[in-house]
Scaffold this motif. Structure first.
Motif, PDB file in Angstrom:
ATOM      1  N   GLN A  39      85.637  86.023  44.871  1.00 48.53           N
ATOM      2  CA  GLN A  39      84.833  84.812  44.822  1.00 48.53           C
ATOM      3  C   GLN A  39      83.593  84.994  45.682  1.00 48.53           C
ATOM      4  OE1 GLN A  39      86.898  81.159  45.808  1.00 48.53           O
ATOM      5  NE2 GLN A  39      85.396  79.946  44.691  1.00 48.53           N
ATOM      6  N   ALA A  40      82.452  84.918  45.050  1.00 43.28           N
ATOM      7  CA  ALA A  40      81.179  85.008  45.750  1.00 43.28           C
ATOM      8  C   ALA A  40      80.723  83.600  46.122  1.00 43.28           C
ATOM      9  CB  ALA A  40      80.140  85.692  44.863  1.00 43.28           C
ATOM     10  N   LYS A  87      78.029  97.800  44.308  1.00 45.46           N
ATOM     11  CA  LYS A  87      76.722  97.193  44.069  1.00 45.46           C
ATOM     12  C   LYS A  87      76.620  95.900  44.887  1.00 45.46           C
ATOM     13  CE  LYS A  87      76.953  98.688  39.225  1.00 45.46           C
ATOM     14  NZ  LYS A  87      76.932  98.224  37.806  1.00 45.46           N
ATOM     15  N   PRO A  88      75.419  95.463  45.193  1.00 43.47           N
ATOM     16  CA  PRO A  88      75.276  94.204  45.942  1.00 43.47           C
ATOM     17  C   PRO A  88      75.976  93.033  45.248  1.00 43.47           C
ATOM     18  CG  PRO A  88      73.209  95.396  45.974  1.00 43.47           C
ATOM     19  CD  PRO A  88      74.127  96.155  45.049  1.00 43.47           C
ATOM     20  N   GLU A  89      76.034  93.047  43.937  1.00 38.63           N
ATOM     21  CA  GLU A  89      76.697  91.955  43.222  1.00 38.63           C
ATOM     22  C   GLU A  89      78.213  91.982  43.341  1.00 38.63           C
ATOM     23  OE1 GLU A  89      74.405  94.092  42.007  1.00 38.63           O
ATOM     24  OE2 GLU A  89      74.835  94.614  39.905  1.00 38.63           O
ATOM     25  N   ASP A  90      78.760  93.022  43.957  1.00 39.42           N
ATOM     26  CA  ASP A  90      80.197  93.056  44.242  1.00 39.42           C
ATOM     27  C   ASP A  90      80.535  92.297  45.526  1.00 39.42           C
ATOM     28  OD1 ASP A  90      80.172  96.475  43.147  1.00 39.42           O
ATOM     29  OD2 ASP A  90      80.889  94.720  42.027  1.00 39.42           O
ATOM     30  N   GLN A 116      86.690  89.959  53.216  1.00 42.21           N
ATOM     31  CA  GLN A 116      85.270  89.934  52.854  1.00 42.21           C
ATOM     32  C   GLN A 116      84.772  91.348  52.570  1.00 42.21           C
ATOM     33  OE1 GLN A 116      82.942  87.216  52.668  1.00 42.21           O
ATOM     34  NE2 GLN A 116      81.641  88.823  51.779  1.00 42.21           N
ATOM     35  N   VAL A 117      84.081  91.482  51.456  1.00 41.53           N
ATOM     36  CA  VAL A 117      83.384  92.724  51.118  1.00 41.53           C
ATOM     37  C   VAL A 117      81.902  92.384  50.975  1.00 41.53           C
ATOM     38  CG1 VAL A 117      83.034  94.489  49.351  1.00 41.53           C
ATOM     39  CG2 VAL A 117      85.351  93.787  49.978  1.00 41.53           C
TER      40      VAL A 117
END
Length: 121
Positions: A39-40, A87-90, A116-117
């Motif tokens: 979940q971002a 990737k940053p979107e991960d 957290q990643v």
């Protein structure tokens, strides 16, 4: 009581790798299918990957196919998520879950607290 404890998250540069672990206790681990979700900020929880009880079947979201690999060790009551070519979107909080194999969160009965990643560009 059932506990799922994730570990292995952190800050990594784009293109790097991380390996998440989820240690389970309080349940017969080998009877449960396992999943990873993320979940971002400002987004809904989304499916990442799942694995059946024996480890013979795995599924992953299109967004991570070829980069992330789910695996499990029933002797250690642990499920893993190897993440390569990040990737940053991960960037997200990653959760493991125990239940019935599915890409839907409602199929899973038990959840960890998340790790957290963060992937920097």
């Amino acid at each position: 009581q059932v506990q799922l404890v994730e570990s292995g998250g952190g800050l990594v540069q784009a293109g790097g790798s991380l390996r998440l672990s989820c240690a389970a206790s309080g349940l017969t681990f080998s009877l449960y299918d396992m999943g990873w979700f993320r979940q971002a900020p400002g987004k809904e929880r989304e499916f990442v990957a799942s694995i059946n009880w024996s480890g013979t079947n795995t599924y992953s979201a299109d967004s991570v196919k070829g980069r992330f690999t789910i695996s499990r060790d029933n002797a250690k009551n642990t499920v893993y998520l190897q993440m390569n070519s990040l990737k940053p979107e991960d960037t997200a909080v990653y959760y493991c879950a125990a239940g019935s194999i599915s890409d839907e969160a409602r199929s899973y009965h038990y959840w960890g607290q998340g790790t957290q990643v963060t992937v920097s560009s």
